[in-house]
Motif scaffolding. Sequence first.
Motif, short mmCIF file in Angstrom:
data_model
loop_
_atom_site.label_atom_id
_atom_site.label_comp_id
_atom_site.label_asym_id
_atom_site.label_seq_id
_atom_site.Cartn_x
_atom_site.Cartn_y
_atom_site.Cartn_z
N THR A 261 3.19 -3.13 9.27
CA THR A 261 3.56 -1.64 9.55
C THR A 261 4.22 -1.40 8.38
O THR A 261 4.41 -0.19 8.03
N ASP A 262 5.22 -2.26 7.79
CA ASP A 262 6.06 -1.63 6.80
C ASP A 262 5.26 -1.32 5.37
O ASP A 262 5.48 -0.43 4.83
N ILE A 263 4.16 -2.16 5.29
CA ILE A 263 3.22 -1.92 4.02
C ILE A 263 2.47 -0.39 4.42
O ILE A 263 2.39 0.41 3.55
N LEU A 264 2.01 -0.12 5.63
CA LEU A 264 1.25 0.84 5.95
C LEU A 264 2.23 1.91 5.89
O LEU A 264 1.61 3.23 5.18
N LYS A 265 3.38 1.70 6.31
CA LYS A 265 4.37 3.11 6.04
C LYS A 265 4.71 3.30 4.63
O LYS A 265 4.42 4.60 4.16
N THR A 266 4.67 2.54 3.87
CA THR A 266 5.00 2.66 2.55
C THR A 266 3.53 3.38 1.90
O THR A 266 3.48 4.34 1.17
N GLN A 267 2.44 2.97 2.16
CA GLN A 267 1.27 3.29 1.61
C GLN A 267 1.01 4.75 2.28
O GLN A 267 0.89 5.79 1.62
N LEU A 268 1.36 5.17 3.79
CA LEU A 268 0.79 6.37 4.13
C LEU A 268 1.88 7.51 3.88
O LEU A 268 1.59 8.67 3.64
N GLU A 269 3.06 7.05 3.47
CA GLU A 269 4.10 8.19 3.04
C GLU A 269 3.63 8.83 1.77
O GLU A 269 3.75 9.69 1.51
N MET A 270 3.17 7.76 1.00
CA MET A 270 2.64 8.23 -0.36
C MET A 270 1.18 9.08 -0.11
O MET A 270 0.78 10.04 -0.80
N ALA B 242 -1.62 15.52 8.46
CA ALA B 242 -2.07 14.33 8.61
C ALA B 242 -2.75 14.51 9.88
O ALA B 242 -3.84 13.58 10.03
N SER B 243 -2.70 15.75 10.68
CA SER B 243 -3.89 15.68 11.79
C SER B 243 -5.28 16.18 11.58
O SER B 243 -6.20 15.80 12.41
N HIS C 166 1.58 7.73 15.87
CA HIS C 166 2.95 8.36 16.25
C HIS C 166 3.73 8.43 15.20
O HIS C 166 4.40 9.47 15.03
N ARG C 167 3.75 7.47 14.27
CA ARG C 167 4.89 7.66 12.92
C ARG C 167 4.17 8.93 12.06
O ARG C 167 5.05 9.72 11.50
N PHE C 168 2.83 9.28 11.70
CA PHE C 168 2.51 10.10 11.00
C PHE C 168 1.80 11.28 11.40
O PHE C 168 1.48 12.25 10.60
N GLY C 169 1.53 11.38 12.71
CA GLY C 169 0.53 12.58 13.41
C GLY C 169 -0.80 12.59 12.96
O GLY C 169 -1.29 13.54 12.77
N VAL C 170 -1.11 11.49 12.64
CA VAL C 170 -2.74 11.22 12.21
C VAL C 170 -3.64 11.44 13.56
O VAL C 170 -3.07 10.93 14.62
#
Length: 233
Positions: free
Chosen positions: A130-139, A146-147, A185-189
Amino acid sequence: MKKLIVANWKLNPPTLKEAKKLAAAIVRKSKHVSVVCPPAGFLSGISFPRLGAQDCFWENRGAYTGQVSPVQLKSLKVKYCIVGHSEKRLLGETDEMVNAKARALLEQGITPVLCVGFGTKVEQDDLEVTDILKTQLEMDLKGLDASKVIVAYEPVWAISNGDPLATSKVASPEHAEKMAIFIKHRFGVGKVLYGGSVNPYNAKGYLDQPNIDGLLPGGASLIPKYFNQIINL
Ligand code: PEP
Protein backbone atom coordinates in the motif's frame (compact mmCIF):
# COMPACT_ATOMS: atom_id res chain seq x y z
CA MET A 1 -22.93 -8.46 -10.70
CA LYS A 2 -21.50 -7.56 -14.11
CA LYS A 3 -17.77 -6.92 -13.99
CA LEU A 4 -15.43 -5.37 -16.55
CA ILE A 5 -12.91 -7.62 -18.32
CA VAL A 6 -10.29 -5.72 -20.32
CA ALA A 7 -8.29 -7.80 -22.81
CA ASN A 8 -4.73 -6.54 -23.25
CA TRP A 9 -3.41 -8.12 -26.44
CA LYS A 10 -0.03 -6.39 -26.07
CA LEU A 11 2.09 -6.79 -29.25
CA ASN A 12 -0.12 -9.56 -30.65
CA PRO A 13 -1.18 -10.91 -33.07
CA PRO A 14 1.21 -10.21 -35.97
CA THR A 15 -1.35 -9.53 -38.72
CA LEU A 16 -4.65 -7.67 -39.06
CA LYS A 17 -6.21 -10.83 -40.45
CA GLU A 18 -5.39 -12.70 -37.26
CA ALA A 19 -6.51 -9.77 -35.11
CA LYS A 20 -9.90 -9.73 -36.85
CA LYS A 21 -10.20 -13.49 -36.35
CA LEU A 22 -9.37 -13.14 -32.66
CA ALA A 23 -11.93 -10.36 -32.15
CA ALA A 24 -14.57 -12.33 -34.04
CA ALA A 25 -14.02 -15.34 -31.78
CA ILE A 26 -15.00 -13.44 -28.63
CA VAL A 27 -18.62 -14.01 -27.70
CA ARG A 28 -20.71 -10.83 -27.79
CA LYS A 29 -23.28 -11.94 -25.25
CA SER A 30 -21.55 -12.65 -21.97
CA LYS A 31 -22.13 -12.43 -18.25
CA HIS A 32 -19.51 -9.71 -17.82
CA VAL A 33 -18.69 -6.69 -20.00
CA SER A 34 -15.63 -7.16 -22.19
CA VAL A 35 -13.28 -4.60 -23.74
CA VAL A 36 -10.65 -5.45 -26.32
CA CYS A 37 -7.33 -3.54 -26.48
CA PRO A 38 -5.57 -4.49 -29.72
CA PRO A 39 -2.29 -2.96 -30.89
CA ALA A 40 -2.85 0.67 -32.05
CA GLY A 41 -2.26 -0.20 -35.69
CA PHE A 42 -5.23 -2.57 -35.69
CA LEU A 43 -7.74 -0.35 -33.87
CA SER A 44 -9.42 0.91 -37.03
CA GLY A 45 -9.60 -2.56 -38.59
CA ILE A 46 -11.31 -4.35 -35.74
CA SER A 47 -14.98 -4.56 -35.08
CA PHE A 48 -15.84 -5.01 -31.41
CA PRO A 49 -18.53 -3.35 -29.27
CA ARG A 50 -16.01 -1.81 -26.83
CA LEU A 51 -12.52 -0.92 -27.95
CA GLY A 52 -9.58 0.10 -25.79
CA ALA A 53 -6.07 1.28 -26.62
CA GLN A 54 -2.90 0.14 -24.90
CA ASP A 55 -1.27 3.55 -24.62
CA CYS A 56 -1.48 7.14 -25.85
CA PHE A 57 0.43 10.41 -25.86
CA TRP A 58 -0.52 13.45 -23.78
CA GLU A 59 -0.63 15.97 -26.62
CA ASN A 60 -3.24 15.95 -29.36
CA ARG A 61 -1.22 17.32 -32.25
CA GLY A 62 2.22 18.55 -33.16
CA ALA A 63 5.76 17.39 -33.84
CA TYR A 64 5.66 14.12 -31.91
CA THR A 65 6.77 11.37 -34.26
CA GLY A 66 5.30 7.96 -33.62
CA GLN A 67 2.77 9.02 -31.00
CA VAL A 68 -0.97 8.32 -30.92
CA SER A 69 -3.18 11.05 -29.43
CA PRO A 70 -6.34 10.78 -27.33
CA VAL A 71 -8.22 12.80 -29.94
CA GLN A 72 -7.21 10.28 -32.63
CA LEU A 73 -8.30 7.42 -30.37
CA LYS A 74 -11.63 9.14 -29.83
CA SER A 75 -12.12 9.39 -33.60
CA LEU A 76 -11.65 5.58 -33.74
CA LYS A 77 -14.42 5.15 -31.13
CA VAL A 78 -11.98 4.04 -28.46
CA LYS A 79 -13.63 4.22 -25.04
CA TYR A 80 -10.82 3.01 -22.76
CA CYS A 81 -7.05 3.37 -22.77
CA ILE A 82 -4.45 1.61 -20.64
CA VAL A 83 -1.82 3.91 -19.14
CA GLY A 84 1.11 3.18 -16.85
CA HIS A 85 1.39 -0.50 -17.73
CA SER A 86 4.49 -1.97 -16.09
CA GLU A 87 5.84 -2.92 -19.52
CA LYS A 88 5.80 0.81 -20.39
CA ARG A 89 7.16 1.88 -17.01
CA LEU A 90 10.02 -0.57 -17.53
CA LEU A 91 10.90 1.39 -20.70
CA GLY A 92 11.04 4.67 -18.80
CA GLU A 93 7.46 5.91 -18.48
CA THR A 94 7.28 8.09 -15.36
CA ASP A 95 4.38 8.87 -13.06
CA GLU A 96 4.35 12.42 -14.46
CA MET A 97 3.87 11.02 -17.98
CA VAL A 98 1.14 8.66 -16.74
CA ASN A 99 -0.64 11.58 -15.09
CA ALA A 100 -0.42 13.70 -18.26
CA LYS A 101 -1.76 10.83 -20.38
CA ALA A 102 -4.66 10.14 -18.01
CA ARG A 103 -5.53 13.86 -17.96
CA ALA A 104 -5.48 14.09 -21.77
CA LEU A 105 -7.69 11.00 -22.04
CA LEU A 106 -10.27 12.34 -19.58
CA GLU A 107 -10.44 15.57 -21.59
CA GLN A 108 -11.55 13.48 -24.58
CA GLY A 109 -14.04 11.43 -22.57
CA ILE A 110 -11.89 8.28 -22.76
CA THR A 111 -11.61 6.26 -19.54
CA PRO A 112 -8.02 5.69 -18.44
CA VAL A 113 -7.24 2.18 -17.20
CA LEU A 114 -4.38 3.16 -14.95
CA CYS A 115 -2.05 0.31 -14.02
CA VAL A 116 -0.25 0.40 -10.68
CA GLY A 117 1.91 -2.13 -8.90
CA PHE A 118 5.21 -1.55 -10.69
CA GLY A 119 8.08 -1.80 -8.22
CA THR A 120 6.30 -4.20 -5.86
CA LYS A 121 8.01 -7.41 -4.78
CA VAL A 122 6.54 -10.82 -4.16
CA GLU A 123 7.73 -10.99 -0.55
CA GLN A 124 6.19 -7.65 0.49
CA ASP A 125 3.30 -7.58 2.91
CA ASP A 126 0.05 -5.64 2.43
CA LEU A 127 1.34 -2.56 4.26
CA GLU A 128 4.50 -2.33 2.19
CA VAL A 129 2.50 -2.68 -1.02
CA THR A 130 0.00 0.00 0.00
CA ASP A 131 2.96 2.34 0.62
CA ILE A 132 4.13 1.84 -2.97
CA LEU A 133 0.61 2.20 -4.38
CA LYS A 134 0.05 5.37 -2.36
CA THR A 135 3.19 7.02 -3.75
CA GLN A 136 2.33 5.96 -7.30
CA LEU A 137 -1.32 6.98 -7.17
CA GLU A 138 -0.64 10.35 -5.53
CA MET A 139 1.43 11.24 -8.61
CA ASP A 140 -0.62 9.41 -11.25
CA LEU A 141 -3.95 10.87 -10.12
CA LYS A 142 -2.71 14.37 -9.25
CA GLY A 143 -5.39 16.92 -10.14
CA LEU A 144 -7.67 14.33 -11.75
CA ASP A 145 -11.21 13.26 -10.94
CA ALA A 146 -10.31 9.80 -9.61
CA SER A 147 -13.94 8.66 -9.79
CA LYS A 148 -13.62 8.70 -13.59
CA VAL A 149 -10.46 6.58 -13.62
CA ILE A 150 -10.29 2.79 -13.56
CA VAL A 151 -7.26 1.55 -11.65
CA ALA A 152 -5.82 -1.88 -12.42
CA TYR A 153 -3.81 -3.34 -9.57
CA GLU A 154 -1.11 -5.36 -11.30
CA PRO A 155 1.68 -6.54 -9.03
CA VAL A 156 4.55 -6.56 -11.50
CA TRP A 157 5.89 -9.93 -10.34
CA ALA A 158 2.55 -11.61 -11.14
CA ILE A 159 2.46 -10.55 -14.81
CA SER A 160 2.98 -13.53 -17.11
CA ASN A 161 5.43 -13.88 -19.94
CA GLY A 162 2.50 -14.69 -22.21
CA ASP A 163 1.48 -18.15 -21.10
CA PRO A 164 -1.43 -17.69 -18.67
CA LEU A 165 -1.07 -21.19 -17.25
CA ALA A 166 2.71 -21.25 -16.79
CA THR A 167 3.10 -19.05 -13.76
CA SER A 168 3.30 -20.19 -10.19
CA LYS A 169 3.13 -16.60 -8.93
CA VAL A 170 -0.22 -14.87 -8.62
CA ALA A 171 -1.52 -12.48 -6.00
CA SER A 172 -4.11 -14.07 -3.74
CA PRO A 173 -7.68 -12.82 -4.21
CA GLU A 174 -7.66 -11.72 -0.56
CA HIS A 175 -4.55 -9.57 -1.07
CA ALA A 176 -5.97 -8.10 -4.29
CA GLU A 177 -9.24 -7.29 -2.50
CA LYS A 178 -7.37 -5.47 0.31
CA MET A 179 -5.49 -3.40 -2.27
CA ALA A 180 -8.74 -2.62 -4.09
CA ILE A 181 -10.32 -1.39 -0.84
CA PHE A 182 -7.26 0.78 -0.15
CA ILE A 183 -7.27 2.28 -3.66
CA LYS A 184 -10.98 3.08 -3.55
CA HIS A 185 -11.11 4.48 -0.03
CA ARG A 186 -7.89 6.44 -0.12
CA PHE A 187 -8.27 7.94 -3.59
CA GLY A 188 -11.98 7.82 -4.42
CA VAL A 189 -11.34 5.66 -7.46
CA GLY A 190 -14.54 4.34 -9.04
CA LYS A 191 -13.46 0.91 -10.23
CA VAL A 192 -10.50 -1.34 -9.47
CA LEU A 193 -9.45 -4.28 -11.65
CA TYR A 194 -6.92 -7.01 -10.90
CA GLY A 195 -4.31 -8.11 -13.44
CA GLY A 196 -1.46 -10.62 -13.31
CA SER A 197 -1.57 -14.11 -14.79
CA VAL A 198 -5.36 -14.28 -14.77
CA ASN A 199 -6.64 -17.49 -16.36
CA PRO A 200 -9.98 -19.35 -16.43
CA TYR A 201 -8.99 -21.36 -13.36
CA ASN A 202 -8.07 -18.49 -11.02
CA ALA A 203 -10.32 -15.70 -12.37
CA LYS A 204 -13.39 -16.55 -10.28
CA GLY A 205 -11.42 -16.05 -7.06
CA TYR A 206 -10.93 -12.39 -7.99
CA LEU A 207 -14.36 -11.85 -9.51
CA ASP A 208 -15.95 -13.06 -6.27
CA GLN A 209 -14.33 -10.22 -4.31
CA PRO A 210 -16.82 -7.38 -3.72
CA ASN A 211 -14.32 -4.57 -4.33
CA ILE A 212 -12.67 -6.04 -7.42
CA ASP A 213 -14.72 -4.71 -10.32
CA GLY A 214 -13.06 -6.73 -13.05
CA LEU A 215 -9.89 -8.10 -14.57
CA LEU A 216 -7.12 -7.15 -16.99
CA PRO A 217 -5.94 -10.40 -18.59
CA GLY A 218 -3.01 -10.37 -21.03
CA GLY A 219 -1.96 -13.85 -22.12
CA ALA A 220 -5.39 -15.41 -21.52
CA SER A 221 -7.06 -12.79 -23.71
CA LEU A 222 -5.21 -14.17 -26.75
CA ILE A 223 -6.87 -17.57 -26.37
CA PRO A 224 -10.57 -17.15 -27.23
CA LYS A 225 -11.54 -20.29 -25.36
CA TYR A 226 -9.99 -18.94 -22.15
CA PHE A 227 -11.24 -15.38 -22.63
CA ASN A 228 -14.79 -16.54 -23.34
CA GLN A 229 -14.68 -18.66 -20.19
CA ILE A 230 -13.46 -15.72 -18.09
CA ILE A 231 -16.15 -13.30 -19.33
CA ASN A 232 -18.81 -15.84 -18.46
CA LEU A 233 -17.67 -16.89 -14.99
C1 PEP B 1 -1.41 -7.54 -18.48
O1 PEP B 1 -1.43 -7.57 -19.69
O2 PEP B 1 -1.53 -6.48 -17.90
C2 PEP B 1 -1.23 -8.79 -17.75
C3 PEP B 1 -1.50 -8.80 -16.48
O3 PEP B 1 -0.79 -9.86 -18.46
P1 PEP B 1 -0.93 -11.40 -18.02
O4 PEP B 1 -2.37 -11.66 -17.77
O5 PEP B 1 -0.40 -12.16 -19.20
O6 PEP B 1 -0.12 -11.60 -16.79
